[in-house]
Design an enzyme around this catalytic site. Sequence first.
Site, PDB file in Angstrom:
ATOM      1  N   ARG A   1     -34.675  64.429 -31.893  1.00  0.00           N
ATOM      2  CA  ARG A   1     -33.379  65.083 -31.499  1.00  0.00           C
ATOM      3  C   ARG A   1     -33.879  65.929 -30.453  1.00  0.00           C
ATOM      4  NH1 ARG A   1     -28.067  67.637 -33.932  1.00  0.00           N
ATOM      5  NH2 ARG A   1     -27.717  65.505 -34.475  1.00  0.00           N
TER       6      ARG A   1
ATOM      7  N   HIS B 247     -26.075  58.679 -29.509  1.00  0.00           N
ATOM      8  CA  HIS B 247     -26.293  59.291 -30.948  1.00  0.00           C
ATOM      9  C   HIS B 247     -25.930  58.025 -31.945  1.00  0.00           C
ATOM     10  CE1 HIS B 247     -26.539  61.999 -34.088  1.00  0.00           C
ATOM     11  NE2 HIS B 247     -25.285  62.676 -34.171  1.00  0.00           N
TER      12      HIS B 247
ATOM     13  N   CYS C  23     -17.555  63.356 -35.759  1.00  0.00           N
ATOM     14  CA  CYS C  23     -18.719  63.177 -36.186  1.00  0.00           C
ATOM     15  C   CYS C  23     -19.446  64.744 -36.742  1.00  0.00           C
ATOM     16  CB  CYS C  23     -19.893  62.869 -35.181  1.00  0.00           C
ATOM     17  SG  CYS C  23     -19.839  63.950 -33.603  1.00  0.00           S
TER      18      CYS C  23
ATOM     19  N   ASP D  39     -14.713  64.349 -30.415  1.00  0.00           N
ATOM     20  CA  ASP D  39     -15.927  65.043 -30.554  1.00  0.00           C
ATOM     21  C   ASP D  39     -15.681  66.194 -29.840  1.00  0.00           C
ATOM     22  OD1 ASP D  39     -18.329  65.926 -31.111  1.00  0.00           O
ATOM     23  OD2 ASP D  39     -19.472  64.655 -29.672  1.00  0.00           O
TER      24      ASP D  39
ATOM     25  N   ARG E 213     -23.987  58.917 -43.350  1.00  0.00           N
ATOM     26  CA  ARG E 213     -25.378  59.147 -42.689  1.00  0.00           C
ATOM     27  C   ARG E 213     -26.547  58.821 -43.608  1.00  0.00           C
ATOM     28  NH1 ARG E 213     -25.156  62.310 -38.137  1.00  0.00           N
ATOM     29  NH2 ARG E 213     -27.581  61.689 -37.738  1.00  0.00           N
TER      30      ARG E 213
ATOM     31  N   GLN F  36     -25.226  58.121 -35.834  1.00  0.00           N
ATOM     32  CA  GLN F  36     -23.916  58.516 -36.235  1.00  0.00           C
ATOM     33  C   GLN F  36     -22.827  57.313 -36.076  1.00  0.00           C
ATOM     34  OE1 GLN F  36     -22.751  61.692 -37.313  1.00  0.00           O
ATOM     35  NE2 GLN F  36     -20.995  60.295 -37.826  1.00  0.00           N
TER      36      GLN F  36
HETATM   37  N1  NVA Z   1     -21.526  65.618 -28.689  1.00  0.00           N
HETATM   38  C1  NVA Z   1     -22.286  66.470 -29.803  1.00  0.00           C
HETATM   39  C2  NVA Z   1     -22.704  65.808 -31.150  1.00  0.00           C
HETATM   40  C3  NVA Z   1     -23.011  66.807 -32.032  1.00  0.00           C
HETATM   41  C4  NVA Z   1     -23.361  65.765 -33.344  1.00  0.00           C
HETATM   42  C5  NVA Z   1     -23.298  67.045 -29.223  1.00  0.00           C
HETATM   43  O1  NVA Z   1     -24.373  66.375 -28.536  1.00  0.00           O
HETATM   44  O2  NVA Z   1     -23.711  68.465 -29.332  1.00  0.00           O
HETATM   45  N1   CP Z   2     -23.164  64.789 -36.558  1.00  0.00           N
HETATM   46  C1   CP Z   2     -24.350  65.383 -36.259  1.00  0.00           C
HETATM   47  O1   CP Z   2     -25.289  64.578 -35.860  1.00  0.00           O
HETATM   48  O2   CP Z   2     -24.427  66.616 -37.124  1.00  0.00           O
HETATM   49  P1   CP Z   2     -25.418  67.534 -36.750  1.00  0.00           P
HETATM   50  O3   CP Z   2     -25.551  68.229 -35.493  1.00  0.00           O
HETATM   51  O4   CP Z   2     -25.497  68.557 -37.859  1.00  0.00           O
HETATM   52  O5   CP Z   2     -26.883  66.980 -37.274  1.00  0.00           O
END
Ligand code: NVA
Ligand code: CP
Length: 305
Positions: free
Chosen positions: A101, A128, A259, A219, A287, A131
């Site tokens: 990540r 992502h 998500c 989102d 997930r 997800q």
């Molecule tokens: N678009 C959000 C998704 C979090 C799971 C982010 O990147 O923070």
């Molecule tokens: N949806 C998702 O990826 O959540 P987190 O940021 O908690 O991993």
Amino acid sequence: MNLLAISDLDRARVDALVERAIMLKGRLERGIAHRPLMGKVLGLVFEKPSTRTRVSFESAMYQLGGNTVFLSSSTSQMGRGEPVKDTARVISGYVDGVVIRTFGHSIIEEFAGYSTVPVINGLTDLHHPCQVLADVMTIVEKKGTYSGLKVAWIGDGNNMANSWIEAAALLGFELVLACPKGYWPDRGVLEWAEARGGKIRITEDVEDAAAGADVLNTDVWASMGQEEEREKRLEAFKGYRIDSDILALADRDAIVMHCLPAHRDEEITDEVIEGGHSAVWEQAENRLHIQKAVLEWLLGCVEGA
Ligand code: NVA
Ligand code: CP
């Protein structure tokens, strides 16, 4: 083989992963142990916070008989500037797969280029995929199929939106995105989808996107790494929200997806996320199941899974 984006997959692979995940979910519910990854180790390299991605990957690996090692940038040499290519070569000598990540998508691409083991995208600024695989699984569970559905995306043209665009092009469902000007999805992703004949349309009109939709999706307005833009974004995204009026425009059996984490009364109202159309808890649970299917496939244990 890596999973850096949905575009790394084809339709047959997505279908096989979803089918396998539904099977593994059933086995878990019946209490049947399944440990094909005994002795395998998954590394998790996280440069952003996480609840779902971390816990679901760790639990998935334990349930499959393997183990995990978690590394954050603040507690590793990565945070002190050790090059990605050095980290990749070292870590892949210790583990059988890595979930990353991070921020720029080029970071995970560079890591994958130097890694000797499969690399899985646990979220970048651009994509992502895990997800969206869980979301496709949730749609198949709830609707029987994704074929012939209209999916609406309301809000930011962010990493989630980009992965949804790739999924729509790959799987052939209709996707209409309502995003304010200046916050549209990635141009390269859109071109990729267009070249594949994806039924994808972008509008600024939330009602247009929601009309008759089978799936309403949103989102956060400010993603991780965009904290400094929050005030500006709160202004730009006003109205790009799933509330009961928008839900009323969708199909009467529509499901609402997010998500998570959600900002109630920004991109979605409390009433909708807690209401009868909400599929967000199933999405989050899935997930675990879809990532077990991904791990079986990439860590090399189940032929054809
Ligand atoms: N678009 C959000 C998704 C979090 C799971 C982010 O990147 O923070
Ligand atoms: N949806 C998702 O990826 O959540 P987190 O940021 O908690 O991993």
